[in-house]
Design a protein around this motif. Structure first.
Motif, short mmCIF file in Angstrom:
data_model
loop_
_atom_site.label_atom_id
_atom_site.label_comp_id
_atom_site.label_asym_id
_atom_site.label_seq_id
_atom_site.Cartn_x
_atom_site.Cartn_y
_atom_site.Cartn_z
N PRO A 34 16.14 17.70 36.95
CA PRO A 34 16.17 16.37 37.59
C PRO A 34 17.52 16.04 38.23
O PRO A 34 17.59 15.37 39.24
CB PRO A 34 15.88 15.39 36.45
CG PRO A 34 15.31 16.21 35.35
CD PRO A 34 15.76 17.62 35.53
N LYS B 70 12.77 18.96 32.36
CA LYS B 70 13.88 18.39 31.59
C LYS B 70 13.64 18.82 30.15
O LYS B 70 12.62 18.45 29.56
CB LYS B 70 13.85 16.87 31.71
CG LYS B 70 15.02 16.18 31.04
CD LYS B 70 14.96 14.68 31.30
CE LYS B 70 16.23 14.01 30.82
NZ LYS B 70 16.19 12.58 31.11
N GLU C 264 15.61 13.80 40.88
CA GLU C 264 14.84 12.76 40.20
C GLU C 264 14.62 11.51 41.06
O GLU C 264 13.70 10.74 40.81
CB GLU C 264 15.51 12.38 38.87
CG GLU C 264 16.92 11.86 38.99
CD GLU C 264 17.68 11.95 37.66
OE1 GLU C 264 17.04 12.09 36.60
OE2 GLU C 264 18.92 11.87 37.69
N LYS D 129 6.70 12.03 40.20
CA LYS D 129 6.69 12.04 38.73
C LYS D 129 5.30 12.36 38.20
O LYS D 129 4.30 12.12 38.87
CB LYS D 129 7.15 10.68 38.20
CG LYS D 129 8.60 10.38 38.49
CD LYS D 129 9.02 9.04 37.87
CE LYS D 129 10.50 8.75 38.08
NZ LYS D 129 10.84 8.48 39.48
#
Length: 176
Positions: free
Chosen positions: A20, A43, A73, A78
């Motif tokens: 990220p 992550k 990120e 996401k």
């Protein structure tokens, strides 16, 4: 009756792993070097997103932002939709249609192994006969070695009570 084909048999695009906190510039270079259009953002041991060449184009380049300062990120998608590699091709097609997406992240026991596109899945349905296909070699995970920082195929190892993704030469030098 369509042949029973596992999604894992269809994966052609290997999963390229980024973090990220990596810069978009670094990821663009990795995508380019590997001739792939997307990377999995991991992550620790968790898949937190995907970043595609489209994200970089639309959210960074087109907006005049500096790829060397924008972090993955900030622009990644996401919670990407995933499918385990032992599901059938038809399940993957249904999932894509249901979610309105063009690529699916394929996982094995939650670890990213690669992507499939709708075209890959349809081609598989057309070309695979119902005879058992010989299983291809183990899919590799690519990324940055957590010990030496070298880019390449990675292996998950357990060191000092935690797991790390490391390259083959580090793995060999640690006799793992």
């Amino acid at each position: 009756m369509a042949p029973r084909i596992a999604v894992g048999q269809v994966v052609k695009r290997k999963a390229v792993i980024v973090k990220p906190g990596d810069t978009v510039h670094r990821v663009a270079r990795i995508l380019s070097k590997n001739k792939v259009g997307s990377a999995v953002v991991v992550k620790g041991d968790e898949i937190v997103g995907i970043i595609t060449d489209r994200d970089i184009l639309d959210k960074v380049v087109a907006k005049g932002r500096d790829p060397k300062t924008v972090k993955v990120e900030e622009v990644m998608t996401k919670n990407p939709i995933t499918i385990e590699d032992d599901y059938e091709v038809q399940d993957a097609i249904d999932k894509m249609m249901d979610k309105g997406i063009r690529r699916l992240l394929v996982t094995r026991l939650g670890r990213p192994i690669g992507f499939v596109t709708a075209a890959d899945l349809l081609a598989a349905l057309n070309t695979y006969s119902s005879e058992a296909e010989e299983v291809s070699e183990e899919t590799e995970v690519y990324g940055i070695c957590e010990l030496c920082g070298q880019y390449g195929p990675l292996y998950k190892v357990y060191i000092e009570g935690g797991e790390k993704w490391i390259c083959e030469s580090c793995k060999d030098s640690l006799n793992l």
